[in-house]
Design a protein around this motif. Sequence first.
Motif, mmCIF file in Angstrom:
data_model
loop_
_atom_site.group_PDB
_atom_site.id
_atom_site.type_symbol
_atom_site.label_atom_id
_atom_site.label_comp_id
_atom_site.label_asym_id
_atom_site.label_seq_id
_atom_site.Cartn_x
_atom_site.Cartn_y
_atom_site.Cartn_z
ATOM 1 N N HIS A 1 40.241 31.330 42.848
ATOM 2 C CA HIS A 1 40.967 30.098 42.542
ATOM 3 C C HIS A 1 41.322 29.965 41.062
ATOM 4 C CE1 HIS A 1 36.780 28.773 41.638
ATOM 5 N NE2 HIS A 1 37.393 28.166 40.639
ATOM 6 N N ILE A 2 42.238 29.040 40.814
ATOM 7 C CA ILE A 2 42.555 28.579 39.459
ATOM 8 C C ILE A 2 42.326 27.072 39.472
ATOM 9 C CG2 ILE A 2 44.354 28.293 37.703
ATOM 10 C CD1 ILE A 2 45.784 30.711 38.970
ATOM 11 N N LEU A 3 41.646 26.578 38.443
ATOM 12 C CA LEU A 3 41.429 25.136 38.324
ATOM 13 C C LEU A 3 42.123 24.614 37.068
ATOM 14 C CD1 LEU A 3 40.095 22.373 38.932
ATOM 15 C CD2 LEU A 3 38.091 23.200 37.648
ATOM 16 N N ILE A 4 42.960 23.612 37.245
ATOM 17 C CA ILE A 4 43.510 22.864 36.112
ATOM 18 C C ILE A 4 42.756 21.535 36.109
ATOM 19 C CG2 ILE A 4 45.548 21.859 35.052
ATOM 20 C CD1 ILE A 4 45.488 24.948 35.222
ATOM 21 N N THR B 1 35.223 27.539 33.620
ATOM 22 C CA THR B 1 34.605 28.538 32.739
ATOM 23 C C THR B 1 33.604 29.427 33.472
ATOM 24 O OG1 THR B 1 32.943 26.909 32.071
ATOM 25 C CG2 THR B 1 34.894 27.118 30.679
ATOM 26 N N GLY B 2 33.095 28.955 34.603
ATOM 27 C CA GLY B 2 32.108 29.732 35.343
ATOM 28 C C GLY B 2 32.703 30.879 36.137
ATOM 29 N N GLY C 1 38.203 36.357 37.161
ATOM 30 C CA GLY C 1 39.480 36.153 37.843
ATOM 31 C C GLY C 1 39.429 35.081 38.904
ATOM 32 N N GLY C 2 38.557 34.073 38.719
ATOM 33 C CA GLY C 2 38.471 32.957 39.663
ATOM 34 C C GLY C 2 37.698 33.256 40.929
ATOM 35 N N ALA C 3 36.977 34.396 40.960
ATOM 36 C CA ALA C 3 36.219 34.766 42.168
ATOM 37 C C ALA C 3 35.083 33.778 42.405
ATOM 38 C CB ALA C 3 35.678 36.181 42.025
ATOM 39 N N PHE C 4 34.974 33.308 43.639
ATOM 40 C CA PHE C 4 33.935 32.334 43.983
ATOM 41 C C PHE C 4 33.486 32.552 45.423
ATOM 42 C CE2 PHE C 4 33.050 27.945 45.690
ATOM 43 C CZ PHE C 4 31.795 27.814 45.092
#
Length: 354
Positions: A196-199, A241-242, A247-250
């Motif tokens: 993901h990308i978080l704004i 930041t985590g 690359g947004g891996a969660f």
Amino acid sequence: MGKDIYEAIKPEQSNVKTQKIKKPVNKDSLIIGIVVAVVLLLTVGIVAYYFWGVNNQILVAYNGGNITRGEYEAVYRYWAPQLVYYGYDANLVDDIIVDEILLNQVMYNKATEAGYTLSEEDKKTVDDEFANKDSITALRSSGINPEILKDFFYKNAVVSAYLKEYEEKATTEQVKNYILETEGEKADLNLYKTRHILIMVDEEATDEEKAAAKKEAESLLAKVKKGEDLAELAKEHSDDTGTKTDGGAFDMVNNDTVDEDYRKAVLTLKPGKLYNTVVESSFGYFIIKLESIQKDGRLTNTADISYYVNDYIDETIMAAFDPETEQNKKQLEKVAAVAAKLNSEIGIVSSSEE
């Protein structure tokens, strides 16, 4: 073996006999000297007894041991300023320090019962930390007893080794039972590999700021849909930041520890698919992709295993010290009083005093 030490410091004998001259004794000065000596001895003794007594005063008694005031003060003086610096409420620090010492001591007892001892490598690591004279001077000037603190770190090294092996030996069946007991028999054991990308949007953001964040997220989503790499965009633009460096891996688990809006969006996706719109949540705006679903992945998931180990720690400490009993509430009141005194001395203020 050489000269005896007493012989070595003995003055050389002289053949010339010296005449001993008797000096008259001043009785008044003799009496005053004796009185001064006695007062000095008593003063030193009282101070030593006071500090020994305070350091060894039992602040918290638990099943299997106790926390002395000396131990509590050493750890508190060392860690409390750091905890407050990193954002912990000063009003909660007293309990946090108690928890840390309890964890260290109670789990140390468990570790030694299981045959764990301090390794030479860990001992050397701790010893090296306390070998620097400037560091020791700094600790002492802060009112910290280096020997007490060193013992704390010795025990911590043993506890760390014990818990590391406890985690490594956790079986999938044990982790599964823990998850089912915690979340119920219908708990989802799958692991959802997402990116993901978080704004991010601040809680107090204006409508204009929210609109600008959403517009940025929609622009990034459009780039992903056109074929740009979500991982690379996450590294450059994500406010999480985590995960951004990965690359947004969660790795998402399907329970209430995950943001509800994020979770609901993921559960509508098939592996390899991107959510069609930006997802608004309490954190801001997400761009979400489900990469794969790992069946029963939680049974080997690092986070779930850590929760399993933490549950073991919590149960072990609770068996030794239940903070809800009346006796232990009174003990924690004593701790709070000591912490308040230390706060005043160290210069820590609570959030209500700022």
